[in-house]
Design a protein around this motif. Structure first.
Motif, PDB file in Angstrom:
ATOM      1  N   THR A 132       0.847  -1.195   0.000  1.00  0.00           N
ATOM      2  CA  THR A 132       0.000   0.000   0.000  1.00  0.00           C
ATOM      3  C   THR A 132       0.881   1.242   0.000  1.00  0.00           C
ATOM      4  OG1 THR A 132      -0.064   0.224   2.406  1.00  0.00           O
ATOM      5  CG2 THR A 132      -1.706  -1.227   1.393  1.00  0.00           C
ATOM      6  N   PRO A 133       0.306   2.402  -0.339  1.00  0.00           N
ATOM      7  CA  PRO A 133       1.071   3.657  -0.182  1.00  0.00           C
ATOM      8  C   PRO A 133       1.487   3.842   1.277  1.00  0.00           C
ATOM      9  CG  PRO A 133      -0.931   4.019  -1.469  1.00  0.00           C
ATOM     10  CD  PRO A 133      -1.035   2.639  -0.907  1.00  0.00           C
ATOM     11  N   LEU A 134       2.472   4.686   1.475  1.00  0.00           N
ATOM     12  CA  LEU A 134       2.992   4.920   2.818  1.00  0.00           C
ATOM     13  C   LEU A 134       1.862   5.330   3.755  1.00  0.00           C
ATOM     14  CD1 LEU A 134       5.808   4.947   4.208  1.00  0.00           C
ATOM     15  CD2 LEU A 134       5.807   7.401   3.883  1.00  0.00           C
ATOM     16  N   GLU A 135       1.708   4.577   4.845  1.00  0.00           N
ATOM     17  CA  GLU A 135       0.589   4.816   5.751  1.00  0.00           C
ATOM     18  C   GLU A 135       0.864   5.998   6.671  1.00  0.00           C
ATOM     19  OE1 GLU A 135       0.237   1.271   8.067  1.00  0.00           O
ATOM     20  OE2 GLU A 135       2.268   1.396   8.834  1.00  0.00           O
ATOM     21  N   PRO A 136      -0.185   6.669   7.139  1.00  0.00           N
ATOM     22  CA  PRO A 136       0.015   7.743   8.121  1.00  0.00           C
ATOM     23  C   PRO A 136       0.480   7.168   9.450  1.00  0.00           C
ATOM     24  CG  PRO A 136      -2.323   7.310   7.812  1.00  0.00           C
ATOM     25  CD  PRO A 136      -1.604   6.503   6.771  1.00  0.00           C
ATOM     26  N   ILE A 137       0.970   8.039  10.317  1.00  0.00           N
ATOM     27  CA  ILE A 137       1.488   7.570  11.602  1.00  0.00           C
ATOM     28  C   ILE A 137       0.397   6.873  12.399  1.00  0.00           C
ATOM     29  CG2 ILE A 137       2.498   8.317  13.793  1.00  0.00           C
ATOM     30  CD1 ILE A 137       3.844  10.564  12.314  1.00  0.00           C
ATOM     31  N   ALA A 138      -0.819   7.427  12.374  1.00  0.00           N
ATOM     32  CA  ALA A 138      -1.920   6.803  13.106  1.00  0.00           C
ATOM     33  C   ALA A 138      -2.185   5.401  12.581  1.00  0.00           C
ATOM     34  CB  ALA A 138      -3.175   7.669  12.981  1.00  0.00           C
ATOM     35  N   GLY A 139      -2.075   5.222  11.256  1.00  0.00           N
ATOM     36  CA  GLY A 139      -2.271   3.895  10.676  1.00  0.00           C
ATOM     37  C   GLY A 139      -1.192   2.924  11.106  1.00  0.00           C
ATOM     38  N   ALA A 140       0.048   3.415  11.214  1.00  0.00           N
ATOM     39  CA  ALA A 140       1.139   2.547  11.663  1.00  0.00           C
ATOM     40  C   ALA A 140       0.912   2.107  13.104  1.00  0.00           C
ATOM     41  CB  ALA A 140       2.473   3.290  11.532  1.00  0.00           C
ATOM     42  N   HIS A 141       0.448   3.031  13.943  1.00  0.00           N
ATOM     43  CA  HIS A 141       0.146   2.663  15.330  1.00  0.00           C
ATOM     44  C   HIS A 141      -0.958   1.612  15.373  1.00  0.00           C
ATOM     45  CE1 HIS A 141       2.693   5.228  17.667  1.00  0.00           C
ATOM     46  NE2 HIS A 141       2.286   6.321  17.066  1.00  0.00           N
ATOM     47  N   ALA A 142      -2.000   1.814  14.565  1.00  0.00           N
ATOM     48  CA  ALA A 142      -3.115   0.853  14.557  1.00  0.00           C
ATOM     49  C   ALA A 142      -2.640  -0.520  14.090  1.00  0.00           C
ATOM     50  CB  ALA A 142      -4.232   1.377  13.657  1.00  0.00           C
ATOM     51  N   ARG A 143      -1.759  -0.530  13.084  1.00  0.00           N
ATOM     52  CA  ARG A 143      -1.246  -1.811  12.587  1.00  0.00           C
ATOM     53  C   ARG A 143      -0.449  -2.542  13.661  1.00  0.00           C
ATOM     54  NH1 ARG A 143       3.625  -2.613  10.681  1.00  0.00           N
ATOM     55  NH2 ARG A 143       3.970  -0.419  10.226  1.00  0.00           N
ATOM     56  N   LEU A 144       0.410  -1.814  14.364  1.00  0.00           N
ATOM     57  CA  LEU A 144       1.215  -2.457  15.401  1.00  0.00           C
ATOM     58  C   LEU A 144       0.358  -2.898  16.584  1.00  0.00           C
ATOM     59  CD1 LEU A 144       4.463  -0.298  15.403  1.00  0.00           C
ATOM     60  CD2 LEU A 144       4.171  -2.617  14.587  1.00  0.00           C
ATOM     61  N   GLU A 145      -0.667  -2.130  16.903  1.00  0.00           N
ATOM     62  CA  GLU A 145      -1.574  -2.548  17.980  1.00  0.00           C
ATOM     63  C   GLU A 145      -2.329  -3.813  17.585  1.00  0.00           C
ATOM     64  OE1 GLU A 145      -3.981   0.833  18.707  1.00  0.00           O
ATOM     65  OE2 GLU A 145      -2.382   1.978  19.703  1.00  0.00           O
ATOM     66  N   GLU A 146      -2.717  -3.890  16.315  1.00  0.00           N
ATOM     67  CA  GLU A 146      -3.397  -5.095  15.832  1.00  0.00           C
ATOM     68  C   GLU A 146      -2.453  -6.298  15.880  1.00  0.00           C
ATOM     69  OE1 GLU A 146      -5.730  -6.719  11.840  1.00  0.00           O
ATOM     70  OE2 GLU A 146      -5.057  -4.634  11.973  1.00  0.00           O
ATOM     71  N   GLU A 147      -1.185  -6.063  15.480  1.00  0.00           N
ATOM     72  CA  GLU A 147      -0.201  -7.136  15.559  1.00  0.00           C
ATOM     73  C   GLU A 147      -0.004  -7.587  17.007  1.00  0.00           C
ATOM     74  OE1 GLU A 147       3.529  -6.471  13.633  1.00  0.00           O
ATOM     75  OE2 GLU A 147       2.603  -5.653  11.838  1.00  0.00           O
ATOM     76  N   SER A 148       0.015  -6.634  17.924  1.00  0.00           N
ATOM     77  CA  SER A 148       0.199  -6.973  19.340  1.00  0.00           C
ATOM     78  C   SER A 148      -0.959  -7.829  19.846  1.00  0.00           C
ATOM     79  CB  SER A 148       0.324  -5.691  20.177  1.00  0.00           C
ATOM     80  OG  SER A 148       1.424  -4.921  19.767  1.00  0.00           O
ATOM     81  N   ARG A 149      -2.193  -7.446  19.483  1.00  0.00           N
ATOM     82  CA  ARG A 149      -3.358  -8.249  19.898  1.00  0.00           C
ATOM     83  C   ARG A 149      -3.308  -9.637  19.268  1.00  0.00           C
ATOM     84  NH1 ARG A 149      -6.012  -3.216  19.034  1.00  0.00           N
ATOM     85  NH2 ARG A 149      -6.716  -3.936  16.978  1.00  0.00           N
ATOM     86  N   TYR A 150      -2.911  -9.690  18.016  1.00  0.00           N
ATOM     87  CA  TYR A 150      -2.798 -10.956  17.289  1.00  0.00           C
ATOM     88  C   TYR A 150      -1.798 -11.879  17.988  1.00  0.00           C
ATOM     89  CZ  TYR A 150      -1.797 -13.911  13.148  1.00  0.00           C
ATOM     90  OH  TYR A 150      -1.624 -14.953  12.283  1.00  0.00           O
ATOM     91  N   LEU A 151      -0.658 -11.320  18.354  1.00  0.00           N
ATOM     92  CA  LEU A 151       0.369 -12.104  19.047  1.00  0.00           C
ATOM     93  C   LEU A 151      -0.073 -12.493  20.445  1.00  0.00           C
ATOM     94  CD1 LEU A 151       3.530 -10.083  17.987  1.00  0.00           C
ATOM     95  CD2 LEU A 151       3.071 -12.459  17.393  1.00  0.00           C
ATOM     96  N   THR A 152      -0.716 -11.559  21.132  1.00  0.00           N
ATOM     97  CA  THR A 152      -1.135 -11.834  22.508  1.00  0.00           C
ATOM     98  C   THR A 152      -2.128 -12.980  22.562  1.00  0.00           C
ATOM     99  OG1 THR A 152      -0.790  -9.507  23.097  1.00  0.00           O
ATOM    100  CG2 THR A 152      -2.165 -10.818  24.571  1.00  0.00           C
ATOM    101  N   LEU A 153      -3.087 -12.999  21.635  1.00  0.00           N
ATOM    102  CA  LEU A 153      -4.073 -14.085  21.606  1.00  0.00           C
ATOM    103  C   LEU A 153      -3.394 -15.431  21.398  1.00  0.00           C
ATOM    104  CD1 LEU A 153      -6.966 -15.148  21.501  1.00  0.00           C
ATOM    105  CD2 LEU A 153      -7.007 -14.599  19.045  1.00  0.00           C
ATOM    106  N   ARG A 154      -2.502 -15.489  20.452  1.00  0.00           N
ATOM    107  CA  ARG A 154      -1.812 -16.754  20.196  1.00  0.00           C
ATOM    108  C   ARG A 154      -0.881 -17.136  21.332  1.00  0.00           C
ATOM    109  NH1 ARG A 154      -4.081 -15.259  15.987  1.00  0.00           N
ATOM    110  NH2 ARG A 154      -4.469 -16.619  14.206  1.00  0.00           N
ATOM    111  N   LEU A 155      -0.305 -16.138  21.961  1.00  0.00           N
ATOM    112  CA  LEU A 155       0.558 -16.429  23.104  1.00  0.00           C
ATOM    113  C   LEU A 155      -0.258 -16.969  24.275  1.00  0.00           C
ATOM    114  CD1 LEU A 155       3.345 -16.355  24.387  1.00  0.00           C
ATOM    115  CD2 LEU A 155       2.949 -13.956  24.980  1.00  0.00           C
ATOM    116  N   LEU A 156      -1.451 -16.423  24.488  1.00  0.00           N
ATOM    117  CA  LEU A 156      -2.312 -16.926  25.560  1.00  0.00           C
ATOM    118  C   LEU A 156      -2.710 -18.381  25.310  1.00  0.00           C
ATOM    119  CD1 LEU A 156      -4.636 -13.836  26.208  1.00  0.00           C
ATOM    120  CD2 LEU A 156      -2.871 -14.754  27.721  1.00  0.00           C
ATOM    121  N   VAL A 157      -3.105 -18.666  24.071  1.00  0.00           N
ATOM    122  CA  VAL A 157      -3.465 -20.050  23.726  1.00  0.00           C
ATOM    123  C   VAL A 157      -2.258 -20.965  23.892  1.00  0.00           C
ATOM    124  CG1 VAL A 157      -4.184 -21.569  21.843  1.00  0.00           C
ATOM    125  CG2 VAL A 157      -5.326 -19.378  22.180  1.00  0.00           C
ATOM    126  N   GLY A 158      -1.115 -20.516  23.380  1.00  0.00           N
ATOM    127  CA  GLY A 158       0.091 -21.335  23.491  1.00  0.00           C
ATOM    128  C   GLY A 158       0.494 -21.563  24.933  1.00  0.00           C
TER     129      GLY A 158
END
Length: 728
Positions: free
Chosen positions: A58-84
């Protein structure tokens, strides 16, 4: 992207296309930097190529979009870490009971151990089939790109451990390795989560350049209307309310006090004149509304351009990062080859199928190159975050490596080492003339003049004691030479150069000039009685110039000042900031400045602010633009100081040295670990669980070492020198 292997896979896939000259994918910021022919660098061409690998471009994302992406990645990892963690805990407990011999193994309970082994396998299934899915997906994508990396090794290690365990259970053996698969996934998820948090912290450094969405009172259709800031365009007039944050760049239509602390770090507000430019991020402190004409709207503001440039440059890689990428690129195929060779070699040595498979499994696990991939990017990201926190916007992150090796530092004079504003250093008058009398006449004589020296004299001669200033009735001016005025009390006053006064038939006595002040700008004043006074003005050095130069010289740098100004002014300033006369180069054209810079010991650093400095900024290994730099200088510099003065140069050099030190530490440790670990696992039997713990420990150590830089307290900057007192 899931890891550095993903970045290398994308990079390798794009490199194979015709027309691509250079490509770099920066994993921590998920940014792609590409150069090549127009056809090969279009988003419409590249996006489908990347989509085949399973990624999205995608085109270069705004800073707010980058924060949202990393927060989504964190939730994604946290869920799998909890299950694991939840299911892996029971897998590990079952395996521990088997390893500790705590279960009965004699009739009639000899089957209990085997049942517990099956239970261990059952609890490992959610971990393997859900928590480990991101590894398998990334591994498959890197295989498609023909750049197998860490995730391929992780996936093969997990699947091999599970298949070997199922095979052993089928044979009736309880010596299973489900715990190895679980530990590999859970510990790697922990490492990825810590890494994502570090990336999030590094990205937050850009928050200083992001402004919140606001509603602005703008003049439109012959009325003041409340408009969203992104609807206001250049040329429109907007109203600043007292205490309001300036949301757009523009020029003031009336003077006012502006707090620039959020943008420049200045502790005191500044008084801006009408017509002066104000940048978004400042705050208006006046008591009444102030009108400003917008020069740049949202997306085109100085802060927006700076932020975009910084993030585009993030994808560039320095030599250490390229070295780490090359090491990681051949490490994974080497580990796969070793694992394939270990299996038949162990069988030929008579070790048996089980031990041969276990050794091959250990090779796959221990060789994961995640530590190598993270060694440089995380340290670089942390260093850039530190620089931003201390008021330095690093446009080219690859410059951090060069800055750590700088040998020569050269400064421009006006606007870089000096404030660009003249002030009176010394004055002398004919016998019997008091200071108040001189100031009264001079204040009227220079009133309304646009010459910088006249304006400086006007500031100095402003009446501070309530004394009535004479009015100027008639003005005759010779631009650049002097002016003659007729005052309301009938007196005539002339202000100008000695040569101009001589042409006006004014006799200059011997005491009219002081040869010891030849470096300063000289202005003479005369009245009806002849020569009245001589004033010497100098462009004042920035507050931290002397301290910064002293630190650079003490640290062993070659320090020089290169200017197009006359020799006297350059030598005088050099003496005041602590530079030797032979280190001050005057009357240099832009071309000569660049040639002189290239003759200094390299790598070189140049600090300049003007259009005439752009060639030198390009010729230097690293260029830095001060706060007041022109747009051309900003574009040509690798970094920009966001605070007044040159103390940021010292801070940036310190940060660069610490960052490179941590880069080298991380790279050496990760390379040593992978080399030694592979050698040991080939020569001797290492349990897969021990290999997992060693691999994860290496990755976490690299991440935490980089985090140590990100969380370090900012170093104190050189204290500003007090301005020299005026000499009477």
């Amino acid at each position: 992207m899931w890891c550095t292997s993903c970045a290398l896979a994308v990079e390798g896939s794009i490199k194979r296309h015709d027309g691509v000259r250079d490509v770099s994918v920066h994993y921590p910021s998920a940014t792609l930097c590409i150069s090549g022919t127009p056809a090969a660098t279009q988003l419409s061409f590249l996006a489908p190529q990347i989509k085949r690998l399973g990624y999205r471009l995608t085109p270069l994302e705004p800073i707010a979009g980058a924060h949202a992406r990393l927060e989504e990645e964190s939730r994604y990892l946290t869920l799998r870490l909890l299950v694991g963690s939840l299911f892996g805990m029971w897998t590990m407990l079952a395996s521990l009971l088997i390893y500790a011999g705590a279960l009965p193994s004699e009739p009639p309970n000899e089957q209990v151990e085997l049942v517990v082994a099956w239970v261990s396998g059952a609890f490992s299934l959610p971990v393997v089939l859900f928590a480990g899915v991101p590894f398998y997906r990334a591994g498959w994508r890197t295989l498609l790109a023909k750049r197998p990396g860490m995730d391929v090794l992780v996936s093969l290690g997990v699947l091999s451990a599970v298949l070997v365990s199922i095979w052993l259970l089928w044979r009736g053996s309880a010596e299973v390795y489900f715990d190895t698969a679980v530990m590999l996934i859970v510990l790697l998820l922990v490492g990825r989560l810590v890494e994502t948090l570090c990336r999030h912290r590094g990205l937050k450094a850009l928050d200083a350049l992001a402004l919140p969405k606001v509603t602005i009172n703008a003049w439109q259709n012959e009325a003041w209307l409340a408009l969203p800031d992104d609807k206001v365009v250049a040329g429109m007039r907007v109203e600043l309310a007292p205490g309001e944050l300036v949301a757009l760049d523009g020029t003031l239509e009336a003077p006012g006090w502006i707090d620039t602390a959020s943008l420049t770090g200045e502790s005191l507000p500044r008084y801006f004149s009408a017509g002066q430019r104000v940048y978004a991020g400042c705050r208006y402190l006046g008591a009444t509304p102030l009108v400003m004409q917008v020069s740049a709207g949202v997306g085109k503001r100085r802060l927006d351009r700076l932020c975009d440039e910084m993030r585009r440059y993030q994808a560039k890689k320095g030599e250490l990062q390229k070295l780490a990428d090359r090491f990681a690129a051949w490490l994974s195929p080497l580990a796969l080859l070793l694992a394939l060779l270990i299996l038949p070699a162990a069988l030929l040595l008579g070790l048996g199928w089980e031990e041969a498979i276990v050794r091959a499994l250990s090779v796959l696990v221990v060789a994961c190159p995640c530590a190598v991939g993270l060694a440089v990017p995380l340290a670089s990201l942390a260093g850039r975050g530190q620089a931003m926190q201390q008021g330095i916007a690093l446009r080219d992150p690859a410059a951090l490596e060069t800055l750590a090796r700088i040998r020569s530092v050269a400064f421009d004079k006006t606007g870089t080492l000096t404030t660009g504003t003249h002030s009176v250093l010394h004055w002398q008058a004919r016998e019997g003339v008091e200071k108040n009398t001189l100031q009264r006449k001079l204040s009227a004589a220079v009133a309304g003049s646009e010459h910088p020296l006249a304006q400086a004299l006007g500031r100095w001669s402003t009446n501070q004691h309530g004394q009535r200033t004479e009015q100027c009735l008639e003005v005759s001016e010779s631009p650049g030479e002097g002016r003659r005025v007729q005052l309301s009390n009938g007196e005539r006053v002339m202000v100008g150069s000695a040569h101009w006064l001589t042409r006006q038939h004014i006799v200059l006595p011997s005491q009219a000039e002081d040869p010891t002040l030849a470096f300063a700008s000289q202005v003479m004043v005369a009245d009806d009685e002849g020569w009245l006074a001589t004033l010497y003005l100098t462009d004042q050095p920035v507050g931290d110039a002397a301290k910064s130069v002293k630190w650079l010289l003490a640290a062993g740098y070659v320090v020089a000042m290169i200017s197009g100004d006359r020799q006297g002014a350059v030598s005088g300033l050099g003496e005041r900031v602590g530079l030797a006369r032979e280190a001050c180069y005057a009357q240099r054209s832009p071309e000569a400045k660049a040639r002189l810079l290239q003759a200094l010991p390299s790598p070189t650093l140049y600090v300049g602010d003007g259009l005439n400095d752009t060639l030198s900024l390009a010729a230097a290994d690293v260029g830095i633009a001060p706060l007041s730099a022109s747009e051309a200088a900003q574009e040509g510099a690798s970094a920009q100081l966001m605070t007044p003065g040159i103390g940021g140069v010292v801070k940036l050099l310190r940060i660069a040295k610490r960052t490179r030190r941590i880069m080298v530490q991380n790279l050496c440790f990760s390379a040593l670990y992978n080399t030694v670990a592979l050698g040991l696992v080939v020569l001797m039997a290492i349990p897969p669980l021990v290999a997992v713990l060693a691999m994860v420990a290496s990755s976490l150590s690299v991440t935490l070492n980089a985090a140590r830089l990100a969380w370090a307290e900012p170093e104190s900057e050189p204290e500003p020198e007090s301005e020299p007192e005026e000499k009477d």
